[in-house]
Enzyme design. Structure first.
Site, PDB file in Angstrom:
ATOM      1  N   GLY A 201       9.463   8.558 -15.544  1.00 51.89           N
ATOM      2  CA  GLY A 201      10.807   8.997 -15.172  1.00 51.89           C
ATOM      3  C   GLY A 201      11.439   9.925 -16.188  1.00 51.89           C
TER       4      GLY A 201
ATOM      5  N   ASP B 265       9.416  17.986 -10.301  1.00 56.71           N
ATOM      6  CA  ASP B 265      10.606  17.742 -11.114  1.00 56.71           C
ATOM      7  C   ASP B 265      11.693  18.782 -10.848  1.00 56.71           C
ATOM      8  OD1 ASP B 265      10.365  15.334 -12.577  1.00 56.71           O
ATOM      9  OD2 ASP B 265       8.785  16.252 -13.778  1.00 56.71           O
TER      10      ASP B 265
ATOM     11  N   GLU C 158      12.013  20.331 -20.127  1.00 55.98           N
ATOM     12  CA  GLU C 158      11.180  19.129 -20.126  1.00 55.98           C
ATOM     13  C   GLU C 158       9.723  19.528 -20.330  1.00 55.98           C
ATOM     14  OE1 GLU C 158      11.172  17.050 -16.355  1.00 55.98           O
ATOM     15  OE2 GLU C 158       9.534  15.750 -17.009  1.00 55.98           O
TER      16      GLU C 158
ATOM     17  N   GLU D  57      -3.388  19.705 -24.388  1.00 54.58           N
ATOM     18  CA  GLU D  57      -2.776  20.862 -23.713  1.00 54.58           C
ATOM     19  C   GLU D  57      -1.317  21.073 -24.116  1.00 54.58           C
ATOM     20  OE1 GLU D  57      -4.264  18.357 -22.079  1.00 54.58           O
ATOM     21  OE2 GLU D  57      -5.322  19.080 -20.293  1.00 54.58           O
TER      22      GLU D  57
ATOM     23  N   LYS E 162       8.120  -4.769 -26.116  1.00 56.03           N
ATOM     24  CA  LYS E 162       7.224  -4.283 -27.173  1.00 56.03           C
ATOM     25  C   LYS E 162       7.529  -2.824 -27.527  1.00 56.03           C
ATOM     26  CE  LYS E 162       4.514  -6.777 -28.553  1.00 56.03           C
ATOM     27  NZ  LYS E 162       4.763  -7.816 -29.595  1.00 56.03           N
ATOM     28  N   THR E 163       7.878  -2.582 -28.759  1.00 51.29           N
ATOM     29  CA  THR E 163       8.299  -1.239 -29.156  1.00 51.29           C
ATOM     30  C   THR E 163       7.210  -0.453 -29.882  1.00 51.29           C
ATOM     31  OG1 THR E 163       9.157  -1.979 -31.282  1.00 51.29           O
ATOM     32  CG2 THR E 163      10.684  -2.020 -29.426  1.00 51.29           C
TER      33      THR E 163
ATOM     34  N   CYS F  56       6.766  21.500   9.573  1.00 51.33           N
ATOM     35  CA  CYS F  56       5.711  22.474   9.295  1.00 51.33           C
ATOM     36  C   CYS F  56       4.427  22.128  10.051  1.00 51.33           C
ATOM     37  CB  CYS F  56       5.535  22.590   7.780  1.00 51.33           C
ATOM     38  SG  CYS F  56       4.781  24.155   7.310  1.00 51.33           S
TER      39      CYS F  56
ATOM     40  N   GLY G  31       3.472  19.376  10.898  1.00 53.49           N
ATOM     41  CA  GLY G  31       3.887  18.372  11.876  1.00 53.49           C
ATOM     42  C   GLY G  31       4.384  19.035  13.153  1.00 53.49           C
TER      43      GLY G  31
ATOM     44  N   HIS H 112      10.805  23.852   5.869  1.00 51.64           N
ATOM     45  CA  HIS H 112      10.871  22.587   5.121  1.00 51.64           C
ATOM     46  C   HIS H 112      12.331  22.352   4.720  1.00 51.64           C
ATOM     47  CE1 HIS H 112       6.544  21.854   4.287  1.00 51.64           C
ATOM     48  NE2 HIS H 112       6.449  23.160   4.420  1.00 51.64           N
TER      49      HIS H 112
ATOM     50  N   GLU I  46      13.858  19.844   3.958  1.00 52.13           N
ATOM     51  CA  GLU I  46      14.039  18.807   2.917  1.00 52.13           C
ATOM     52  C   GLU I  46      14.274  19.403   1.528  1.00 52.13           C
ATOM     53  OE1 GLU I  46      11.369  19.217   4.780  1.00 52.13           O
ATOM     54  OE2 GLU I  46       9.556  19.413   3.559  1.00 52.13           O
TER      55      GLU I  46
END
Ligand code: GLN
Length: 536
Positions: free
Chosen positions: A20, A75, A145, A154, A192-193, A387, A389, A514, A516
């Site tokens: 995340g 992302d 990010e 890489e 646990k760290t 699409c 679909g 699309h 969405e």
């Protein structure tokens, strides 16, 4: 006014990927935007592909398409939805892009006399691309990010580049945020760290000291775990935050704000700490938590084992559900199971209120999808085809209603006697598969007095695309004679929306686009909203 003094927030990850980090990056952007700053976000993907378009969604999750036709990492979808902005292909930087630019420059002789190396040539190109986004968007803050986890081979040139940027841009203008997993031992319940400690050490070994550490943990960090992370991570305790598990990702900015992350970021970046306005998300999250009823949506596809394969569609349903006041429960229907006879369409659709026929490519699973569409159409079950679909809805209709036996898309059967869906003409000349589909936003004109028009409420819309095939113009008349309504066409005449009149079917809508990709928490996508509303 852009002062040419953009600030950069770099987000790195440790221990594991897929914890995340993208949501945390998007949340930091949201907390800054909520304070009135203009924000954009960049995702760096250290793989060698030039873009995400050539990767299997099963490996990498959905390919997110930007307005300008970039085939990017998923992302970017989170960034667009959290920040309510449109990004461009330049907001996704990959190793493939960096190397191909540097090698091309070398061949042109732009480095004449030099030995071309990772440092400085590759790192310079990385920095140039990050700064280009700042320049083009003139944002106050760019959140960057870095994909993968610290320690990946890489990723090294990218980490080296951001290390340099801290010196070049100044300490007050850069911030390093490290996001890492804190596992909990099942037996003792202990947080646990050690893995976080190690990943911070790895970062420091290459010269990056994080300013802020965000632990990803199932529950809020205990005092002792926080103290240890601060001590070994070499940061003050009030710079350690927890992104703990919440019901919906849209809650993450809110829980981080409550812990003080927003003011910590602004103070480190020497920005005025204005009071944040998060009323939009607060409203959205509170609505999300009190749905009055549930509907079961059958998700018909072939990469159904990795939910991220259709991420934007899942999110579009969440947004639409909030406005339709229903909680969509997704039932994943693996089309290949139908094809192999493991399940009949009746069994697959047991308990389902409506289906989405998902986008996709290739032969595998297609006949399974077609038989599900037939069953849903014949039983007046709401259908939304996206699409591929939609293309398969046309194939099913052509075979079973128009009576064109063996009708097909040439993507599945190049020798079909009735190619009702065929390669777009300009695709015939194309011999390279990367970045050559019909990509990005195009205008669609809707036909009045249709379902599509009633959903959007306007005549012209822009939706994003990613396809090579289309409804074959030669078959349009036959389809229309048999009852299909072409309710939307592109400005240059392509079929973009098909439907059946409401007298014949409760909700039967297919689109070549699309929608969405443009759905936002407070602006749900009309076809998804209409689809859910048809079930209540
Ligand atoms: N395979 C189909 C085409 O290329 C549909 C693609 C998709 O669903 N995105 O046209």
């Amino acid at each position: 006014m852009w002062s040419e003094m953009t600030k950069y927030v770099f987000v790195t990850g440790g221990v594991l990927s897929s914890v995340g980090k993208g949501i945390v990056a998007a949340s930091i952007g949201k907390l800054l935007k909520a304070r009135g700053y203009s924000v954009t976000a960049v995702k760096i993907d250290p793989y060698l592909n030039v873009d995400a378009g050539t990767m299997n969604p099963f490996m990498h999750g959905e390919v997110f398409v930007t307005e300008d036709g970039g085939e990017t990492d998923l992302d970017l979808g989170h960034y667009e939805r959290f920040l309510d902005i449109n990004l461009s292909r330049n907001n996704n930087i990959t190793t493939g892009q960096i190397y191909s630019t540097v090698i091309e420059k070398e061949r042109k002789g732009e480095y004449l006399g030099q030995c071309v190396q990772i440092i400085p040539h590759i790192t310079d190109e990385i920095k140039r691309r990050i700064r280009l986004v700042a320049q083009e968007t003139q944002a106050d803050i760019v959140v960057v990010e870095i994909g993968g986890t610290v320690g990946d081979i890489e990723g090294l040139p990218f980490l080296e580049a951001i290390r340099q940027m801290r010196i070049e841009e100044g300490f007050e203008n850069t911030l390093f945020v490290h996001v890492a997993l804190v596992p909990i031992l099942e037996v003792t319940g202990e947080q646990k760290t050690k893995p976080v400690q190690h990943s911070v050490q790895e970062l420091r070994r290459i010269g990056i000291q994080p300013d802020i550490i965000v632990a990803r943990c199932r529950v809020p960090l205990e005092r002792e775990a926080k103290r240890k992370i601060a001590l070994y991570g070499n940061v003050p305790e009030d710079s350690v935050f927890t992104s703990y598990t919440v019901e919906t990702i849209y809650e993450v900015p809110l829980i981080l704000e409550r812990q003080g992350l927003g003011s910590k970021v602004t103070s480190k970046l020497k920005l005025e700490n204005r009071s944040p306005d998060l009323t939009d998300l607060e409203w959205f999250v509170s609505r999300l938590k009190k749905f009055s009823r549930k509907v079961v949506v059958g998700m018909v596809g072939k990469y159904t084992k990795l939910k991220d394969s259709y991420l934007s569609i899942n999110e579009a349903l969440v947004h639409a559900g909030t406005f339709a006041n229903v909680k969509p429960i997704l039932k994943w229907i693996e089309a290949t199971d139908i094809e192999r006879g493991k399940l009949t369409p009746e069994e697959a659709l047991e308990g389902v209120d409506g289906i989405i026929v998902l986008p996709g490519f290739g032969r595998r699973g297609a006949e399974g999808k077609i038989s599900i569409i037939k069953h849903a159409r014949e039983n007046n079950m709401p259908i939304l085809g996206i699409c591929f679909g939609m293309q398969l809805m046309v194939v099913e209709y052509a075979r079973n209603v128009v009576g064109l036996e063996k009708a097909n898309t040439t993507e599945i059967d190049p020798k079909t006697p009735h190619p009702v869906v065929d390669l777009m003409e300009e695709q015939l000349k194309i011999d390279r598969l990367g970045g050559t589909m019909r990509l990005g936003a195009y205008r669609i004109d809707l036909e009045e007095n249709t379902l599509a028009y009633s959903l959007y409420g306007v005549k012209s819309i822009y939706e994003r695309h990613r396809h090579r095939y289309e409804v074959n113009p030669k078959y349009v008349d036959k389809l229309v004679e048999s009852g299909i309504v072409i309710s939307g066409r592109s400005y240059d005449g392509r079929v973009e929306f098909i439907e059946l009149p409401s007298k014949q079917h409760k909700f039967y809508l297919g689109t070549q686009a699309h929608p969405e990709f443009k759905s936002r928490p407070l602006r749900p996508s009309p076809p998804y909203l209409g689809f859910l509303k048809s079930m209540v």
